[in-house]
Design an enzyme around this catalytic site. Structure first.
Site, short mmCIF file in Angstrom:
data_model
loop_
_atom_site.label_atom_id
_atom_site.label_comp_id
_atom_site.label_asym_id
_atom_site.label_seq_id
_atom_site.Cartn_x
_atom_site.Cartn_y
_atom_site.Cartn_z
N HIS A 2 18.93 94.28 -3.15
CA HIS A 2 18.98 95.62 -3.75
C HIS A 2 17.70 96.42 -3.58
CE1 HIS A 2 20.51 98.71 -6.49
NE2 HIS A 2 21.67 98.08 -6.44
N GLN A 3 16.86 96.07 -2.61
CA GLN A 3 15.65 96.87 -2.36
C GLN A 3 16.01 98.03 -1.45
OE1 GLN A 3 12.47 94.89 -0.25
NE2 GLN A 3 10.93 96.36 -0.94
N ASP A 41 10.39 106.91 -12.27
CA ASP A 41 11.48 106.82 -11.28
C ASP A 41 12.30 108.12 -11.32
OD1 ASP A 41 13.12 104.16 -9.91
OD2 ASP A 41 14.17 106.06 -10.10
N ILE A 42 12.64 108.61 -10.13
CA ILE A 42 13.35 109.88 -10.03
C ILE A 42 14.81 109.77 -10.50
CG2 ILE A 42 14.28 109.68 -7.67
CD1 ILE A 42 13.15 112.53 -7.17
N HIS A 73 7.35 97.37 -5.13
CA HIS A 73 7.31 98.12 -6.39
C HIS A 73 7.94 97.29 -7.50
CE1 HIS A 73 10.98 99.22 -4.21
NE2 HIS A 73 11.56 99.33 -5.38
N PHE A 74 7.39 97.47 -8.68
CA PHE A 74 7.93 96.86 -9.89
C PHE A 74 8.56 97.96 -10.73
CE2 PHE A 74 6.10 92.55 -9.92
CZ PHE A 74 5.25 92.65 -8.84
N ASN A 128 12.55 93.96 -6.55
CA ASN A 128 13.53 93.57 -5.53
C ASN A 128 12.85 93.38 -4.17
OD1 ASN A 128 15.63 93.98 -7.42
ND2 ASN A 128 15.68 96.16 -6.96
#
Ligand code: 5GP
Length: 143
Positions: free
Chosen positions: A94-95, A32-33, A101-102, A88
């Site tokens: 909160h998506q 994750d960035i 994606h997990f 999400n």
């Protein structure tokens, strides 16, 4: 919303750089960035669907196979012993990126996922009715 190219489609295609940690025919995983903790990893089906309930059985099975392996690898690489898997669906939940994606989020003493959990109680009759409705929906879907 499903079917539109997302930023994750572009990452999977290599059009946008990422720190890839895993790839197979159906699954792509990368860091994750904006990590909540060291090792925060995203596990994504190559199938371009916005929500979990839209995934094909084939993609779902591939994700299910890869997730525990990736969790083990993230734990080993980071030294974490606790973690959350977060998934999400919908902006109200909160998506932000509309591609399934997990999140694998290692939990350290301060870093990691913060959770607000405000339970109510399940009443007997309402619970029976609700469980029945969910069972009926499953039966209907398998016809
Ligand atoms: P969501 O809130 O949709 O469950 O989480 C989306 C996640 O995708 C966020 O944690 C965000 O940091 C991550 N993300 C968004 N854009 C990019 C990107 O371009 N590259 C990477 N590696 N992660 C991204």
């Amino acid at each position: 919303m499903s079917g539109e190219a997302t930023i994750f489609d572009r990452i999977i295609r290599g059009e946008i750089p990422s720190h890839k940690v895993y790839e197979d025919d159906h699954v792509f995983a990368f860091l994750d960035i904006s990590p909540l903790s060291k090792g925060h990893t995203l596990v994504v089906p190559k199938e371009s669907k916005a929500y979990l309930h839209e995934l094909s059985d084939e993609s779902a099975a591939a994700i299910g196979r890869a997730l525990p392996r990736l969790c083990r690898a993230v734990l080993k690489a980071t030294g974490a012993t606790a973690y959350n898997v977060l998934q999400n669906n919908g902006s109200a939940a909160h998506q932000a990126v509309l591609h399934v994606h997990f999140h694998i989020i290692p939990k350290f003493s301060r870093e990691g996922l913060g959770i607000g959990w405000h339970p109510s109680s399940l009443e007997g009759e309402a619970g029976k009715e609700l469980a029945g409705a969910i069972q009926d929906a499953l039966d209907e879907a398998s016809k």
